[in-house]
Structures are given as C-alpha cells and as structure tokens.
Design an enzyme around this catalytic site. Structure first.
Site, PDB file in Angstrom:
ATOM      1  N   ARG A 127       0.872  -1.192   0.000  1.00 12.06           N
ATOM      2  CA  ARG A 127       0.000   0.000   0.000  1.00 12.06           C
ATOM      3  C   ARG A 127       0.904   1.237   0.000  1.00 12.06           C
ATOM      4  O   ARG A 127       0.919   2.013   0.946  1.00 12.06           O
ATOM      5  CB  ARG A 127      -0.900   0.004   1.221  1.00 12.06           C
ATOM      6  N   GLN A 132       0.299   2.480  -5.931  1.00 13.20           N
ATOM      7  CA  GLN A 132      -1.109   2.886  -5.847  1.00 13.20           C
ATOM      8  C   GLN A 132      -1.910   2.554  -7.121  1.00 13.20           C
ATOM      9  O   GLN A 132      -3.036   2.083  -7.035  1.00 13.20           O
ATOM     10  CB  GLN A 132      -1.174   4.381  -5.592  1.00 13.20           C
ATOM     11  N   ASP A 135      -3.156  -1.075  -7.204  1.00 18.80           N
ATOM     12  CA  ASP A 135      -3.779  -1.569  -5.977  1.00 18.80           C
ATOM     13  C   ASP A 135      -5.229  -2.026  -6.220  1.00 18.80           C
ATOM     14  O   ASP A 135      -6.182  -1.263  -6.056  1.00 18.80           O
ATOM     15  CB  ASP A 135      -3.709  -0.444  -4.930  1.00 18.80           C
ATOM     16  N   SER A 138      -7.786  -1.857  -3.275  1.00 17.53           N
ATOM     17  CA  SER A 138      -8.440  -0.553  -3.083  1.00 17.53           C
ATOM     18  C   SER A 138      -9.537  -0.337  -4.116  1.00 17.53           C
ATOM     19  O   SER A 138     -10.613   0.174  -3.797  1.00 17.53           O
ATOM     20  CB  SER A 138      -7.426   0.593  -3.185  1.00 17.53           C
ATOM     21  N   TYR A 234      -2.437  -1.386   8.183  1.00 20.18           N
ATOM     22  CA  TYR A 234      -3.576  -2.265   8.477  1.00 20.18           C
ATOM     23  C   TYR A 234      -3.836  -2.298   9.983  1.00 20.18           C
ATOM     24  O   TYR A 234      -2.917  -2.142  10.787  1.00 20.18           O
ATOM     25  CB  TYR A 234      -3.271  -3.695   8.015  1.00 20.18           C
TER      26      TYR A 234
HETATM   27  N1  LIG Z   1      -1.660   3.439  -1.323  1.00 20.36           N
HETATM   28  C1  LIG Z   1      -1.923   3.642  -0.072  1.00 20.36           C
HETATM   29  O1  LIG Z   1      -1.210   4.331   0.621  1.00 20.36           O
HETATM   30  C2  LIG Z   1      -3.116   2.964   0.533  1.00 20.36           C
HETATM   31  C3  LIG Z   1      -4.092   2.423  -0.289  1.00 20.36           C
HETATM   32  C4  LIG Z   1      -5.188   1.778   0.284  1.00 20.36           C
HETATM   33  C5  LIG Z   1      -5.275   1.669   1.663  1.00 20.36           C
HETATM   34  N2  LIG Z   1      -4.324   2.230   2.440  1.00 20.36           N
HETATM   35  C6  LIG Z   1      -4.399   2.099   3.905  1.00 20.36           C
HETATM   36  O2  LIG Z   1      -4.348   0.722   4.208  1.00 20.36           O
HETATM   37  C7  LIG Z   1      -5.052   0.483   5.398  1.00 20.36           C
HETATM   38  C8  LIG Z   1      -6.015  -0.668   5.208  1.00 20.36           C
HETATM   39  O3  LIG Z   1      -7.093  -0.270   4.364  1.00 20.36           O
HETATM   40  P1  LIG Z   1      -8.158  -1.334   3.905  1.00 20.36           P
HETATM   41  O4  LIG Z   1      -9.333  -0.660   3.386  1.00 20.36           O
HETATM   42  O5  LIG Z   1      -7.505  -2.356   3.069  1.00 20.36           O
HETATM   43  O6  LIG Z   1      -8.521  -1.964   5.306  1.00 20.36           O
HETATM   44  P2  LIG Z   1      -9.090  -3.393   5.610  1.00 20.36           P
HETATM   45  O7  LIG Z   1     -10.023  -3.781   4.548  1.00 20.36           O
HETATM   46  O8  LIG Z   1      -7.948  -4.280   5.981  1.00 20.36           O
HETATM   47  O9  LIG Z   1      -9.907  -3.087   6.964  1.00 20.36           O
HETATM   48  C9  LIG Z   1     -11.023  -2.225   6.951  1.00 20.36           C
HETATM   49  C10 LIG Z   1     -11.035  -1.337   8.168  1.00 20.36           C
HETATM   50  O10 LIG Z   1     -11.468  -2.067   9.308  1.00 20.36           O
HETATM   51  C11 LIG Z   1     -10.856  -1.486  10.433  1.00 20.36           C
HETATM   52  N3  LIG Z   1     -10.954  -2.380  11.592  1.00 20.36           N
HETATM   53  C12 LIG Z   1     -10.357  -3.588  11.803  1.00 20.36           C
HETATM   54  N4  LIG Z   1     -10.726  -4.085  13.000  1.00 20.36           N
HETATM   55  C13 LIG Z   1     -11.572  -3.188  13.562  1.00 20.36           C
HETATM   56  C14 LIG Z   1     -12.274  -3.131  14.794  1.00 20.36           C
HETATM   57  N5  LIG Z   1     -12.176  -4.104  15.704  1.00 20.36           N
HETATM   58  N6  LIG Z   1     -13.051  -2.048  15.038  1.00 20.36           N
HETATM   59  C15 LIG Z   1     -13.150  -1.055  14.120  1.00 20.36           C
HETATM   60  N7  LIG Z   1     -12.506  -1.041  12.952  1.00 20.36           N
HETATM   61  C16 LIG Z   1     -11.719  -2.090  12.673  1.00 20.36           C
HETATM   62  C17 LIG Z   1      -9.457  -1.234   9.940  1.00 20.36           C
HETATM   63  O11 LIG Z   1      -8.771  -0.299  10.755  1.00 20.36           O
HETATM   64  C18 LIG Z   1      -9.693  -0.714   8.524  1.00 20.36           C
HETATM   65  O12 LIG Z   1      -9.795   0.688   8.490  1.00 20.36           O
HETATM   66  C19 LIG Z   1      -5.697   1.802   5.768  1.00 20.36           C
HETATM   67  O13 LIG Z   1      -4.851   2.424   6.699  1.00 20.36           O
HETATM   68  C20 LIG Z   1      -5.711   2.563   4.484  1.00 20.36           C
HETATM   69  O14 LIG Z   1      -5.747   3.958   4.659  1.00 20.36           O
HETATM   70  C21 LIG Z   1      -3.240   2.855   1.909  1.00 20.36           C
END
Ligand SMILES: NC(=O)c1ccc[n+]([C@@H]2O[C@H](COP(=O)([O-])OP(=O)(O)OC[C@H]3O[C@@H](n4cnc5c(N)ncnc54)[C@H](O)[C@@H]3O)[C@@H](O)[C@H]2O)c1
Length: 387
Positions: A127, A132, A135, A138, A234
């Site tokens: 990530r 990006q 991805d 996403s 994550y």
């Molecule tokens: N290129 C990039 O920089 C990039 C791209 C996509 C995502 N991200 C980051 O990657 C991370 C993961 O994103 P994702 O959408 O794949 O997440 P994910 O699908 O793994 O999880 C979804 C959400 O569930 C939340 N979660 C997990 N357990 C929980 C609980 N017990 N209570 C409440 N919330 C809970 C997580 O914090 C996350 O925000 C995030 O920080 C996101 O901002 C970065």
C-alpha cells in the site's frame, strides 16, 4: 508475449480481468492479448470491442490458458467454487495474476505452487504511493463500499435523504459505518451523497480525520487499541477483551441507526464480531445491516455469508463478492491496475521479475513449485527460504 484472459467462472461473477480500453497500452508494451469468447459480455464489453482493439478471441478455455501470462479476477484460491477446474490448465513457469487469497488455505496455495506457476497475488500489493495505480484491493474496496450503500437503501423501508414535501417532512436515514478503510470510506461518501446522516467508527485513530472530511461524525469510544495500526497501515488484531469492550460501547450507536454497514477486517484473520444478536434485537424494525466482512467470518454475529436474512425484524445482508455486482467499473478499475502492474514487470519488451523490486517481491506468491512469499510463509509457519 501472450496474455490470456479467461472468462471468470465464480458463480455470478460478471467481471473480466482486462477491458478493451487497456489493450492499446499492452500492445504498445509488446503484449498480444487472447480473450476467451464472451469473457467481457456480462460486464458490458462485447467480443467485438476486444477484436477492434486487436485481441484474438478464443472459444476454448484451455487454449486461453496456453498463454505466457494468465490474468484473472478470481483465480483458484479466491475462487473456491469452480477455480479448481482451471488447475489442469496451468503450465509450469507460466505467470498467473489475480486474487489468490494468499492467507486462505495452505493446501490450496500449495496446490497452486505445485502446478509450477509463477503466481502473483494482487492482495499482497504494497500500500505505497508507488504501487497505488496497481492496488486492486483498493479498487474493489471502493466499488464494494459504494454498492453496499445501494444494497442497504434498496432493502430499507425508509427514504435516505431529508425531504420537505407537501405531505410533510421526511427525516434522513441514519447510517453507521464500522471500519473506515477503503470500503468503509466509500460507503460513507456514497451514503452522504444519498443524503443520509453518517456516523462511523474505526479502531485506527488515523481514520477520524478521514471520516470527518467526508462529512461523517466519528464515534469516539473510551478505549484505545494497542498498536492499532501496523507498519503497512492495516489494523492489528486485538484480544477478545478489547472486542468485548468494543461491543459494549458500540451498542448505543448501532441501536440508534437505521442502517449499519460493517467493514472491519484484519488481513488474514477472522473478522471481529462487533454487532451481537442482542444489539440487533435493539434495532428498530426494518433496519438493515450490510456485513461486508461476512465472507471472513462476519462482523455481525448473526449474518450468514452469501445470504440475506431477516432476524428480529432486521434485514441482515451477508454480502460476499460485492464488487462483482458493479461489473463494468469494477472490471475497468481492475484492468487498469493489472495493466499498470504488467507494464511495471516489463523492461524492453521482456519480463523483468527483479526480486530487489518491492512490488515484485511482495506480490510474488509461488514460483518453481514453491510458496516463495516471505509474509505468506511466515503466516503459515513454513520455514524461511534460504535464497
Ligand atoms: N496506497 C496507499 O497508501 C493505501 C491504499 C489503500 C489503503 N491504504 C491504507 O491501508 C489500510 C487498510 O485499508 P483497507 O481498506 O484495506 O482496510 P481493511 O479492509 O484491511 O480493513 C477495513 C477497516 O477495518 C478497520 N478495523 C479492523 N478491525 C476493527 C475493529 N475491531 N473495530 C473497528 N474497525 C476495525 C481497519 O482499521 C480498517 O480501516 C488503511 O490504513 C488505508 O488507509 C493505503
């Protein structure tokens, strides 16, 4: 070099891994594209559009798998229904790219490895800013969050926006999103566009600002997660005590909502139960829960994966493979991600699988008959590879 695009075979999946619009970029990079007849039709991309962009249409699935590189959305691994039928088509040292569920079943990942394919799992894409454009997680999360709101609105007996009419005022629906990752944030944005009043919660403190910037109210709970976020961004798994406290504190927000969308997942782990049966009992009749974590065990105690059930007067949608429900744009976004990845792998019209490159190293799952991904080996407690 030939890229093969088989028709997706997971039941009900109408996506396709490459759309006609990306073919000129691939052709320019030196690829030839073979598409299984009818692969894009259900997503809105007829064979003629592929042919117009220079693809060869092939009716026989096995012949499509004869390509140097095979790209799918759901490969065997993530396609646990019909994916196995493709394994006899795999060829040694052929490249396979798609969703492979690398932290799912060790037996399945080993079976893929034994077939000798060089498999890249899009779930393992770093990530990072550099990756990006590749991805796919996403992209699918975005589509999934959008569609979840439409599923909720369609099942809900109330109108989402506030309306002032000659027949009186209609108050807006209250939508609560648990888990503000990519899917959750898109659900917030979509529900807001429909005029609902939004609140959201995530255990990562960094999510607060993102929720607020989309016009949602961030629900603060008086508990703090230990190292809420790992180096990749994550959420980290918490102990059962933490989840129990979370459930106690989330109860009020759930019961005050007309719609709850849960999208709280931990990579490679069963999803935490955050909405209990008792909480559901406390919701108003006609309320809707869309559990986007249903496939991974579910955030709602009584959701059923792949089914919509009505319990205690509440409609609970155990949504799986939701992105497949918006196949035109899901395919377009996925195809762009895969094209960016393929062009990244190419140097001077030749494949360059440079293990020093973070994107290659992190996404490469199997090669030469073995599981070669360090993260996946560690996850399954396999000994580290020496070279
Ligand atoms: N290129 C990039 O920089 C990039 C791209 C996509 C995502 N991200 C980051 O990657 C991370 C993961 O994103 P994702 O959408 O794949 O997440 P994910 O699908 O793994 O999880 C979804 C959400 O569930 C939340 N979660 C997990 N357990 C929980 C609980 N017990 N209570 C409440 N919330 C809970 C997580 O914090 C996350 O925000 C995030 O920080 C996101 O901002 C970065």
């Amino acid at each position: 070099m030939i890229i093969g695009v088989p028709k997706e075979s997971y039941p009900g999946d109408r996506r396709v891994a490459l759309v006609p619009a990306v073919l000129p970029t691939l052709t320019k990079a030196g690829f030839e594209v073979h598409v299984q007849t009818g692969a894009g039709i259900e997503a809105g991309y007829p064979d003629s559009q592929y042919a117009d962009k220079g693809a060869k249409l092939i009716a026989d699935r096995a012949a499509v798998f004869a390509a140097d590189i095979v790209v799918q959305v759901l490969c065997y691994g993530s396609n646990d229904v019909t994916g196995k039928e493709d394994v006899p088509f795999f060829r040694r040292d052929q490249i396979l790219i798609g969703f492979l569920r690398p932290f799912g079943s060790l037996d399945v990942v080993q079976e893929i490895a034994r077939a000798g394919v060089t498999a890249f799992s899009v779930e393992l894409m770093p990530r990072t800013t550099r990756a990006q454009s590749m991805d796919a997680l996403s992209s699918m999360g975005t589509v999934c969050g959008y569609k979840a709101v439409l599923l909720a609105a369609d099942s809900h007996p109330r109108i989402f926006p506030m309306l002032t009419t000659a027949a009186g005022t209609v108050t807006p629906a209250r939508v609560f999103v648990i888990g503000a990752g990519v899917a959750g944030l898109q659900a917030i944005a979509t529900a807001r566009r429909l005029g609902a009043v939004i609140s959201a919660y995530d255990l990562r403190p960094a999510a607060k600002e993102q929720v607020q910037s989309l016009g949602g109210r961030f629900v603060e709970l008086p508990i703090e997660a230990k190292d809420a976020q790992d180096a990749r961004g994550y959420a980290t798994a918490q102990d059962e005590d933490f989840y129990r406290r979370q459930r106690e504190l989330l109860g009020k927000a759930v019961q005050e909502s007309d719609v709850v969308i849960t999208a709280a997942v931990i990579p490679g782990k069963k999803s935490p139960v955050l909405v209990t049966e008792d909480m559901v009992k406390g919701m108003a009749p006609g309320s809707v829960i869309v559990d986007l974590a249903a496939e991974r065990g579910g955030n709602c105690e009584i959701s059923e994966a792949g089914k919509t059930v009505v319990k205690h007067g509440v409609t609970i949608i155990g949504a799986i493979n939701v992105a497949a429900g918006v196949p035109y744009h899901a395919s377009m976004m996925y195809a762009r991600n895969i094209t960016a990845f393929l062009t990244h792998l190419i140097k001077g019209q030749k494949l360059n699988l440079n293990p020093e490159d973070e994107i290659v190293r992190e996404t490469l799952l199997t090669r030469g008959g073995e599981i070669v991904n360090a993260r996946v080996r560690e996850f399954f407690t396999l000994p580290a590879l020496t070279s």
